[in-house]
Design an enzyme around this catalytic site. Structure first.
Site, PDB file in Angstrom:
ATOM      1  N   ALA A  77     -98.882  51.319 -44.648  1.00 44.04           N
ATOM      2  CA  ALA A  77     -97.814  50.565 -45.321  1.00 44.04           C
ATOM      3  C   ALA A  77     -97.950  50.757 -46.824  1.00 44.04           C
ATOM      4  CB  ALA A  77     -97.922  49.083 -44.986  1.00 44.04           C
ATOM      5  N   LYS A  78     -96.973  50.376 -47.545  1.00 45.92           N
ATOM      6  CA  LYS A  78     -97.054  50.396 -49.007  1.00 45.92           C
ATOM      7  C   LYS A  78     -95.963  49.502 -49.540  1.00 45.92           C
ATOM      8  CE  LYS A  78     -99.410  52.831 -52.112  1.00 45.92           C
ATOM      9  NZ  LYS A  78    -100.647  53.523 -51.772  1.00 45.92           N
TER      10      LYS A  78
END
Ligand code: GLU
Length: 425
Positions: A110-111
């Site tokens: 994720a980011k």
């Protein structure tokens, strides 16, 4: 001389797609798995209001993209930068999935980030922005679901605010068992010793291995660095301890050079005091073309994406590019590096030390343990060098470049898991 243009980050996700396609073709990745991994799972965009010091309200746009969680909870940093946008966050989230899979840590990818220039805000405004975004994310993050960490322009203090805000939103009796909702925290607030230097330390562990493989004596090499934030400064300092000579540094404030060597410790102190490398006394300012064309053994890009491109790669005069940043080389850049015979330690391997030690922090929190630095460092070394070895083997097996090999290692483990579990229903 070719003029270097500073490229904006348009189309970084396109880069990921091209890298992914190249590796998937070569390894003949299962077509269903390829379909699944070619998309992100969740994309959250939140516009949220924050009260500024002078009383007016500003609206910010925050992002969290969750690419994949087949191997474990979503995991990845949060960056505060004016260029943050959906395309970039998608790319960065996808790279995190590959990073976790490559290094065999039980995390997905994720980011996230907020589109803003943090230097324009006071400390108390930054705190309110961080807390309001955390609150707005709500249950989209969680200690067993999605775990943020520092990235560009974010740091342990910001992680402490995220922790405190998240804990304030859950019932009191659950708080103590949720401090692993974020990693990269200050050590006193449950962070791991060694996490702050971990990305730079990982970069240097992989460079040491490369030097050993190529019979390079690190006390006798020169290096240049782009970016002198957390990753760049730690990589510079740790490589400096080998006696390697730092000859030029670029950051957002300017570019400096001294072919007799720049003391990374001194430069670090200067940057902490002055906010950037510009004006460092024992150096001269140079332009971007000169920087990229400098003769050195190692180049460590440790800033943003799309720096080694069709414009800049032809200038490079180094033997190794060690990618401390995520996505610093685009597809054109890769082709040129290969043609020029420049070795590459790709980002998902080279800079994985950060998320590896984030995993150690997460484990320590879950077990209420506090490990010593020696333990953290030696476990990091083992993990990153094991991944390095796997990539090296695949490079030989498929006669391919290091980036593609790193992808193949990562994608093989994801493929295995999807094959075992199948797709519901
Ligand atoms: N932001 C770092 C990265 O790009 C660290 C992520 C983490 O520790 O979760 O790998």
């Amino acid at each position: 001389m070719v003029k270097v243009m500073t490229k904006t980050k348009i189309g970084v996700y396109e880069n990921v797609k091209q890298q992914f396609a190249k590796a998937s073709d070569l390894m003949e990745l299962d077509s269903d798995v390829r379909e699944i991994l070619s998309k992100t799972t969740n994309e959250i965009i939140i516009n949220f209001p924050v009260k500024m010091d002078d009383g007016h309200i500003e609206i910010f746009t925050g992002y969290r993209v969750q690419h994949n969680n087949a191997l474990g909870p979503y995991k990845g940093g949060l960056r505060f930068h004016p260029m943050v946008n959906l395309d970039e966050v998608r790319a960065l989230a996808t790279w995190m999935t590959w990073k976790g899979a490559l290094t065999s840590i039980p995390f997905g990818g994720a980011k996230g980030g907020i589109q803003m220039d943090p230097s324009k805000y006071s400390q108390s405004e930054l705190e309110r922005i961080t807390r309001r975004f955390t609150f707005a994310l709500g249950n989209n993050i969680g200690p067993e679901y999605d775990i943020p960490a520092p990235d560009v322009n974010t740091n342990p203090q910001i992680m402490a605010w995220i922790l405190d805000t998240y804990l304030s939103t859950i019932p009191p009796h659950e708080r103590q068992r949720c401090i692993h909702v974020v990693t990269g925290k200050p050590v006193e607030s449950g962070g791991s010793i060694g996490r702050n230097k971990a990305t730079g330390q990982g970069v240097v562990f992989t460079i040491e291995q490369w030097a050993q493989d190529h019979h390079f004596d690190l006390s006798n090499v020169t290096y240049i660095i782009q970016g002198f934030g957390n990753v760049g400064s730690w990589a510079a300092r740790l490589l400096g301890r080998h006696g390697s000579k730092l000859i030029a540094v670029e950051d957002i404030t300017g570019i400096i050079m001294n072919t007799d060597g720049i003391d990374p410790e001194e430069l670090d102190a200067y940057v902490k005091e002055n906010g950037g490398v510009k004006g460092y006394p024992k150096s001269e300012p140079i332009d971007k073309d000169t920087f990229f064309g400098l003769e050195a053994d190692i180049f460590i890009p440790a800033a943003l994406e799309n720096q080694i491109t069709a414009e800049t790669a032809p200038l490079l005069n180094v033997k190794l590019v060690a990618e401390g940043a995520n996505g610093p080389t685009n597809t054109d850049g890769d082709i040129i590096l290969k043609k020029k015979g420049i070795d590459l330690i790709p980002d998902i391997l080279c800079n994985s030390g950060g998320v590896i030690v984030s995993y150690f922090e997460w484990l320590q929190n879950k077990r209420s343990e506090k490990w010593e630095l020696e333990k953290v460092d030696s476990k990091l070394y083992k993990k990153i060098i094991a991944a390095y070895g796997k990539v090296q083997n695949v490079t030989e097996k498929y006669s391919t470049d290091w980036r593609t090999a790193a992808y193949i290692v990562a994608l093989s483990s994801l493929e295995k898991v999807y094959k075992e579990r199948g797709i519901f229903p």
